[in-house]
Design an enzyme around this catalytic site. Structure first.
Site, PDB file in Angstrom:
ATOM      1  N   ARG A 135     -11.207 -12.406   4.507  1.00 18.90           N
ATOM      2  CA  ARG A 135     -10.647 -13.647   5.016  1.00 18.90           C
ATOM      3  C   ARG A 135     -11.501 -14.162   6.167  1.00 18.90           C
ATOM      4  NH1 ARG A 135      -6.790 -13.028   7.972  1.00 18.90           N
ATOM      5  NH2 ARG A 135      -6.464 -10.783   7.788  1.00 18.90           N
TER       6      ARG A 135
ATOM      7  N   TYR B 283     -12.856 -15.176  -2.378  1.00 19.48           N
ATOM      8  CA  TYR B 283     -12.331 -13.843  -2.069  1.00 19.48           C
ATOM      9  C   TYR B 283     -10.892 -13.834  -1.552  1.00 19.48           C
ATOM     10  CZ  TYR B 283     -12.821  -8.886  -1.070  1.00 19.48           C
ATOM     11  OH  TYR B 283     -12.696  -7.521  -1.104  1.00 19.48           O
TER      12      TYR B 283
ATOM     13  N   LYS C  65      -1.528 -15.544   1.386  1.00 20.27           N
ATOM     14  CA  LYS C  65      -1.414 -15.864   2.816  1.00 20.27           C
ATOM     15  C   LYS C  65      -1.187 -17.357   3.040  1.00 20.27           C
ATOM     16  CE  LYS C  65      -2.020 -11.661   3.428  1.00 20.27           C
ATOM     17  NZ  LYS C  65      -1.811 -10.560   4.278  1.00 20.27           N
TER      18      LYS C  65
ATOM     19  N   HIS D 238       4.885 -11.184   7.472  1.00 20.25           N
ATOM     20  CA  HIS D 238       3.805 -10.316   6.971  1.00 20.25           C
ATOM     21  C   HIS D 238       4.328  -8.877   6.998  1.00 20.25           C
ATOM     22  CE1 HIS D 238      -0.724  -9.033   7.465  1.00 20.25           C
ATOM     23  NE2 HIS D 238      -0.337  -8.989   6.208  1.00 20.25           N
TER      24      HIS D 238
ATOM     25  N   SER E 150      -3.290  -6.622   9.267  1.00 23.71           N
ATOM     26  CA  SER E 150      -4.074  -6.323   8.071  1.00 23.71           C
ATOM     27  C   SER E 150      -4.798  -4.985   8.216  1.00 23.71           C
ATOM     28  CB  SER E 150      -5.090  -7.429   7.840  1.00 23.71           C
ATOM     29  OG  SER E 150      -4.407  -8.665   7.716  1.00 23.71           O
TER      30      SER E 150
ATOM     31  N   CYS F 190      -3.614  -2.018   8.446  1.00 19.75           N
ATOM     32  CA  CYS F 190      -3.004  -1.102   9.419  1.00 19.75           C
ATOM     33  C   CYS F 190      -1.889  -0.267   8.803  1.00 19.75           C
ATOM     34  CB  CYS F 190      -2.498  -1.860  10.623  1.00 19.75           C
ATOM     35  SG  CYS F 190      -3.838  -2.505  11.642  1.00 19.75           S
ATOM     36  N   GLY F 191      -1.788  -0.237   7.477  1.00 17.13           N
ATOM     37  CA  GLY F 191      -0.891   0.737   6.874  1.00 17.13           C
ATOM     38  C   GLY F 191       0.337   0.230   6.153  1.00 17.13           C
ATOM     39  N   LYS F 192       0.450  -1.082   5.854  1.00 20.60           N
ATOM     40  CA  LYS F 192       1.640  -1.558   5.146  1.00 20.60           C
ATOM     41  C   LYS F 192       1.732  -0.980   3.742  1.00 20.60           C
ATOM     42  CE  LYS F 192       0.788  -5.890   5.784  1.00 20.60           C
ATOM     43  NZ  LYS F 192      -0.384  -5.615   6.613  1.00 20.60           N
ATOM     44  N   THR F 193       0.641  -1.115   2.967  1.00 15.77           N
ATOM     45  CA  THR F 193       0.696  -0.664   1.576  1.00 15.77           C
ATOM     46  C   THR F 193       0.996   0.829   1.513  1.00 15.77           C
ATOM     47  OG1 THR F 193      -0.833  -2.396   0.933  1.00 15.77           O
ATOM     48  CG2 THR F 193      -0.599  -0.549  -0.585  1.00 15.77           C
TER      49      THR F 193
ATOM     50  N   ASP G 172       3.394  -6.429   1.360  1.00 15.40           N
ATOM     51  CA  ASP G 172       2.636  -7.324   2.241  1.00 15.40           C
ATOM     52  C   ASP G 172       3.449  -8.485   2.810  1.00 15.40           C
ATOM     53  OD1 ASP G 172      -0.049  -7.730   3.363  1.00 15.40           O
ATOM     54  OD2 ASP G 172      -0.132  -9.558   2.172  1.00 15.40           O
TER      55      ASP G 172
ATOM     56  N   ASN H  17     -13.779  -3.559   3.190  1.00 15.41           N
ATOM     57  CA  ASN H  17     -12.649  -4.385   2.736  1.00 15.41           C
ATOM     58  C   ASN H  17     -12.608  -4.476   1.208  1.00 15.41           C
ATOM     59  OD1 ASN H  17     -10.324  -6.009   3.237  1.00 15.41           O
ATOM     60  ND2 ASN H  17     -11.534  -7.871   2.907  1.00 15.41           N
TER      61      ASN H  17
ATOM     62  N   ARG I  45     -11.161  -3.975  -2.370  1.00 11.17           N
ATOM     63  CA  ARG I  45      -9.735  -4.067  -2.696  1.00 11.17           C
ATOM     64  C   ARG I  45      -9.484  -3.785  -4.167  1.00 11.17           C
ATOM     65  NH1 ARG I  45      -5.909  -5.932   1.588  1.00 11.17           N
ATOM     66  NH2 ARG I  45      -7.298  -6.187   3.356  1.00 11.17           N
TER      67      ARG I  45
ATOM     68  N   ARG J 251      -2.807  -0.470  15.148  1.00  4.23           N
ATOM     69  CA  ARG J 251      -3.740   0.621  15.468  1.00  4.23           C
ATOM     70  C   ARG J 251      -3.936   0.681  16.970  1.00  4.23           C
ATOM     71  NH1 ARG J 251      -7.346   2.413  11.325  1.00  4.23           N
ATOM     72  NH2 ARG J 251      -6.597   1.408   9.434  1.00  4.23           N
TER      73      ARG J 251
ATOM     74  N   GLY K  56       2.332  10.602   4.090  1.00  2.00           N
ATOM     75  CA  GLY K  56       3.645  11.154   3.726  1.00  2.00           C
ATOM     76  C   GLY K  56       4.418  11.699   4.917  1.00  2.00           C
TER      77      GLY K  56
HETATM   78  P1  GTP Z   1      -3.551  -5.397   4.238  1.00  2.00           P
HETATM   79  O1  GTP Z   1      -3.538  -5.313   2.765  1.00  2.00           O
HETATM   80  O2  GTP Z   1      -4.852  -5.854   4.783  1.00  2.00           O
HETATM   81  O3  GTP Z   1      -2.428  -6.223   4.779  1.00  2.00           O
HETATM   82  O4  GTP Z   1      -3.458  -3.873   4.819  1.00  2.00           O
HETATM   83  P2  GTP Z   1      -2.230  -2.852   4.931  1.00  2.00           P
HETATM   84  O5  GTP Z   1      -1.482  -3.121   6.202  1.00  2.00           O
HETATM   85  O6  GTP Z   1      -1.445  -2.841   3.683  1.00  2.00           O
HETATM   86  O7  GTP Z   1      -2.976  -1.447   5.160  1.00  2.00           O
HETATM   87  P3  GTP Z   1      -3.151  -0.196   4.165  1.00  2.00           P
HETATM   88  O8  GTP Z   1      -1.854   0.499   3.885  1.00  2.00           O
HETATM   89  O9  GTP Z   1      -3.931  -0.625   3.004  1.00  2.00           O
HETATM   90  O10 GTP Z   1      -4.016   0.772   5.075  1.00  2.00           O
HETATM   91  C1  GTP Z   1      -5.255   0.399   5.596  1.00  2.00           C
HETATM   92  C2  GTP Z   1      -6.037   1.597   6.023  1.00  2.00           C
HETATM   93  O11 GTP Z   1      -5.288   2.389   6.955  1.00  2.00           O
HETATM   94  C3  GTP Z   1      -6.403   2.520   4.865  1.00  2.00           C
HETATM   95  O12 GTP Z   1      -7.733   2.922   4.985  1.00  2.00           O
HETATM   96  C4  GTP Z   1      -5.460   3.686   5.032  1.00  2.00           C
HETATM   97  O13 GTP Z   1      -6.021   4.885   4.544  1.00  2.00           O
HETATM   98  C5  GTP Z   1      -5.226   3.734   6.542  1.00  2.00           C
HETATM   99  N1  GTP Z   1      -3.877   4.283   6.846  1.00  2.00           N
HETATM  100  C6  GTP Z   1      -2.700   3.878   6.320  1.00  2.00           C
HETATM  101  N2  GTP Z   1      -1.663   4.632   6.768  1.00  2.00           N
HETATM  102  C7  GTP Z   1      -2.207   5.535   7.622  1.00  2.00           C
HETATM  103  C8  GTP Z   1      -1.654   6.599   8.414  1.00  2.00           C
HETATM  104  O14 GTP Z   1      -0.470   6.872   8.424  1.00  2.00           O
HETATM  105  N3  GTP Z   1      -2.544   7.305   9.180  1.00  2.00           N
HETATM  106  C9  GTP Z   1      -3.885   7.022   9.182  1.00  2.00           C
HETATM  107  N4  GTP Z   1      -4.675   7.766   9.971  1.00  2.00           N
HETATM  108  N5  GTP Z   1      -4.436   6.052   8.434  1.00  2.00           N
HETATM  109  C10 GTP Z   1      -3.611   5.312   7.671  1.00  2.00           C
HETATM  110  C1  SPV Z   2      -4.605  -9.178   4.697  1.00  3.31           C
HETATM  111  O1  SPV Z   2      -5.710  -9.395   5.226  1.00  3.31           O
HETATM  112  O2  SPV Z   2      -3.555  -9.058   5.379  1.00  3.31           O
HETATM  113  C2  SPV Z   2      -4.522  -9.009   3.241  1.00  3.31           C
HETATM  114  C3  SPV Z   2      -5.738  -9.260   2.451  1.00  3.31           C
HETATM  115  O3  SPV Z   2      -3.456  -8.713   2.731  1.00  3.31           O
HETATM  116  S1  SPV Z   2      -5.968 -10.940   2.058  1.00  3.31           S
HETATM  117  O4  SPV Z   2      -5.204 -11.231   0.860  1.00  3.31           O
HETATM  118  O5  SPV Z   2      -7.406 -11.136   1.817  1.00  3.31           O
HETATM  119  O6  SPV Z   2      -5.514 -11.768   3.156  1.00  3.31           O
HETATM  120 MN    MN Z   3      -1.795  -8.164   4.357  1.00  2.00          MN
END
Ligand code: GTP
Ligand code: SPV
Ligand code: MN
Length: 597
Positions: A73, A212, A221, A241, A263, A265-268, A288, A378, A380, A411, A506
């Site tokens: 983005r 992208y 978004k 979000h 983004s 930071c661990g949502k998925t 998300d 990044n 995906r 973070r 986990g």
């Molecule tokens: P967007 O799709 O950009 O909105 O990201 P998101 O908030 O869904 O983050 P996602 O869960 O994909 O995690 C992003 C990164 O953080 C990945 O590389 C994960 O491995 C890492 N991560 C997620 N959860 C944890 C955790 O509990 N501990 C640590 N150390 N890393 C984590």
């Molecule tokens: C984010 O950046 O929070 C995402 C990826 O979920 S994107 O769809 O590119 O915005």
């Molecule tokens: Mn996101």
């Protein structure tokens, strides 16, 4: 399908108008069928955009490699156009609507020359439900069509549900017209000239130059957050979000939780958590975005407007997120990951051992001795939510799921404890408003820089951040006793040597358990100036092999560390301006006083 498939006059005339402006070679109305998807994918394979993955290892899946100038983005190229600059506030890029429209018309003139223009009717939320909202994306990118089919619900059924009603026009062009005889490139775009533009007053979206992710998949978004947040403010609901997860205790009590983290930071990962503590089960509603409304029973209900995951690939593994690994086992698109000699994909930390030989995301030969990473940070995956083995039975229920708690986080390698609870809604809103996180590769720009990101919405709020925070205060007033409890978490605290103090993934279920037990009045907490922090005994650490000193450090609240942040928070609040609700400023004053006390 063609324009005769709809009686929607606004749609028919908009498509005609766009075709006259962008002068594509032809027009394709997307019906959303599998045959259409397959032929679109074939077209991308022929063009060199897609590599078909080994069907025995990764059925019906493709790898795409993007232009190196188009990998994330672009927040500095994202604009909101409103009549009054004050309506978007200092944290957004405001542009005067008519000047921008002239600029865009210039850019879009002839921008689809030599290409097919695709018309994608899409629904955010279950098709035909009252909570769903319909948009139509016009794009010249077949990659966007394939991704939109996974991320949203598209095609004939959406057109039918739309009927003659209004819809959100979303115009997208990669900005790479093809002259007769000109050879195409594998990822056409206009990398130096991107415009991601929102007109919340109309509303409409215009996106130019990038193919992208959030720049180009306009349901995500642009619509579901930037435009929807302005609709939500006007209509009294919330577009956030946030991931949505369901947690079932050993006593079979179910609690739905929303989590707002910036983004990457661990949502998925949290949305698909596999709890390590016995008897607890988790289910995923969304990873998300959450749209939430108060219903007649007074409670707040959330739906996930999306239908797929656009997840960060690096770091995803059987260990960290086995459910995502299952979701992306087939029918998926991978963008900017590495490719194995056997025709499957790979990314950093996917497996314990790094394969001896790969093609990196530039399609160059790569070995562990090579400089740089094999996949883009990044990179995906685009995978259908229906393939995730822990989807909640209610994930497509248009009525939504009742929310009991919100978790904010980001973070932070220091200062912020593993988990704490706000004493009340207002303190929770204050904590949301001072959320901060080290920046990630999800957006173009510096990585690892601490920035304030209220409610993880800084890049996604379509109006004035101060008004947005006011809206949160107002929602609390409306919800009263039914308001979700508010918590703050930080999985990313580090020790003096820079190692994670908390194992995460986990094991985060231990924190979720504490949260559920707080809601049920069962877990202890100690009162601190920032809120209620777990006592050592109240956290379930059974079977977890980490030293008690680390746990003490994880939950430590040091007044001197927090006091150091206050001037910077004041400075951030002053950039948000005088729209910031006075109650939130009062919370900051009282935090400072009690830290000094
Ligand atoms: P967007 O799709 O950009 O909105 O990201 P998101 O908030 O869904 O983050 P996602 O869960 O994909 O995690 C992003 C990164 O953080 C990945 O590389 C994960 O491995 C890492 N991560 C997620 N959860 C944890 C955790 O509990 N501990 C640590 N150390 N890393 C984590
Ligand atoms: C984010 O950046 O929070 C995402 C990826 O979920 S994107 O769809 O590119 O915005
Ligand atoms: Mn996101």
């Amino acid at each position: 399908m063609n324009d005769a498939s709809t009686k929607n006059q606004k749609l028919v005339s908009w498509v005609k108008e766009v075709a006259e402006l962008c002068t594509p070679a032809d027009i394709h109305w997307c019906d959303g069928s599998q045959e259409e998807y397959d032929s679109m994918a074939q077209r991308l394979v022929d063009a060199g955009t897609f590599v078909r993955l080994n069907p025995d290892l990764r059925p019906n899946s493709y790898l795409a490699r993007s232009d190196t100038g188009d990998v994330a983005r672009v927040e500095d190229r994202t604009f909101i156009c409103t009549t009054n600059e004050d309506d978007v506030g200092p944290t957004n890029n405001w542009t005067e609507p008519e000047g921008m429209r002239k600029k865009l018309k210039g850019l879009f003139t002839g921008s689809m020359k030599g290409r097919t223009m695709f018309v994608i009717p899409f629904s955010m939320g279950p098709v035909g439900s009252e909570t769903a909202k319909i948009g139509v994306e016009i794009t010249d990118s077949p990659y966007v069509v394939c991704n939109m089919r996974i991320m949203t619900r598209i095609g004939s059924e959406v057109l039918e549900a739309l009927g003659e009603d209004d819809f959100l026009p979303c115009l997208h062009s990669i900005g790479a017209p093809l002259e007769p005889g000109q050879e195409d490139v594998f990822w056409p775009c206009d990398a130096e000239n991107k415009y991601i533009v929102h007109y919340p007053e109309e509303p409409s979206i215009w996106s130019y130059g990038s193919g992208y992710g959030g720049n180009a998949l306009l349901g995500k978004k642009c619509f579901a957050l930037r435009i929807a947040s302005t609709m939500a403010r006007n209509e009294g609901w919330m577009a956030e979000h946030m991931l949505i997860l369901g947690l079932t205790s050993p006593e079979k009590k179910k609690t739905y939780i929303g989590g707002a983290f910036p983004s990457a930071c661990g949502k998925t990962n949290l949305a698909m958590i596999q709890p390590t503590i016995p008897g607890w089960e988790a289910t995923c509603v969304g990873d998300d975005i959450a749209w939430m409304r108060q219903k007649a029973d007074g409670k707040l209900y959330a739906i996930n407007p999306e239908a797929g995951f656009f997840g960060v690939a690096p770091g995803t593994s059987e260990h960290s997120n086995g459910n995502a690994m299952t979701a992306l086992a087939k029918n998926s698109i991978f963008t900017n990951t590495a490719l194995k000699p056997n025709g499957d994909i790979w990314w950093e930390e996917m497996t314990e051992e790094t394969p001896p030989e790969l093609e990196d995301w530039h399609a160059d030969k790569w070995t562990p001795a090579s400089e740089g990473k094999a996949s883009n940070p990044n990179a995906r995956y685009t995978a259908p939510a229906s393939q995730c083995p822990v989807m909640d039975p209610e994930w497509e229920n248009p009525e939504g799921v009742p929310m009991s708690a919100f978790i904010f986080g980001g973070r932070r390698s220091n200062v912020v404890p593993l988990v704490f609870e706000a004493k009340n809604w207002l303190q929770g809103v204050f904590l949301g408003s001072i959320m901060a996180s080290e920046t990630t590769a999800a957006a173009a720009g510096a990585v690892g820089k601490l920035r304030r990101d209220p409610f993880a919405m800084l890049p996604f709020c379509g109006y004035h951040m101060g008004d947005y925070i006011k809206h949160w205060v107002g929602m609390g007033e409306k919800l009263g006793d039914n308001a979700p409890r508010i918590f703050y978490v930080n999985w990313f605290r580090k020790d003096a040597d820079g190692n994670w103090l908390w194992p995460g993934f986990g094991e985060n279920s231990r924190v979720l358990k504490w949260i559920c037990e707080r809601i049920d009045g069962k877990a202890d907490a100690q009162d601190t100036p920032i809120g209620l922090v777990p006592t050592l005994e109240s956290l379930d650490l059974n079977g977890l092999d980490i030293p008690e000193s680390d746990v003490s450090e994880l939950i430590a609240v040091r007044a001197e560390d927090w006091l150091q942040e206050i001037p910077e928070i004041r400075e951030f609040f002053s950039t948000v301006g005088n729209q910031l609700p006075s109650q939130v400023l009062a919370e900051l004053d009282s935090l400072e006083a009690s830290l000094k006390g």
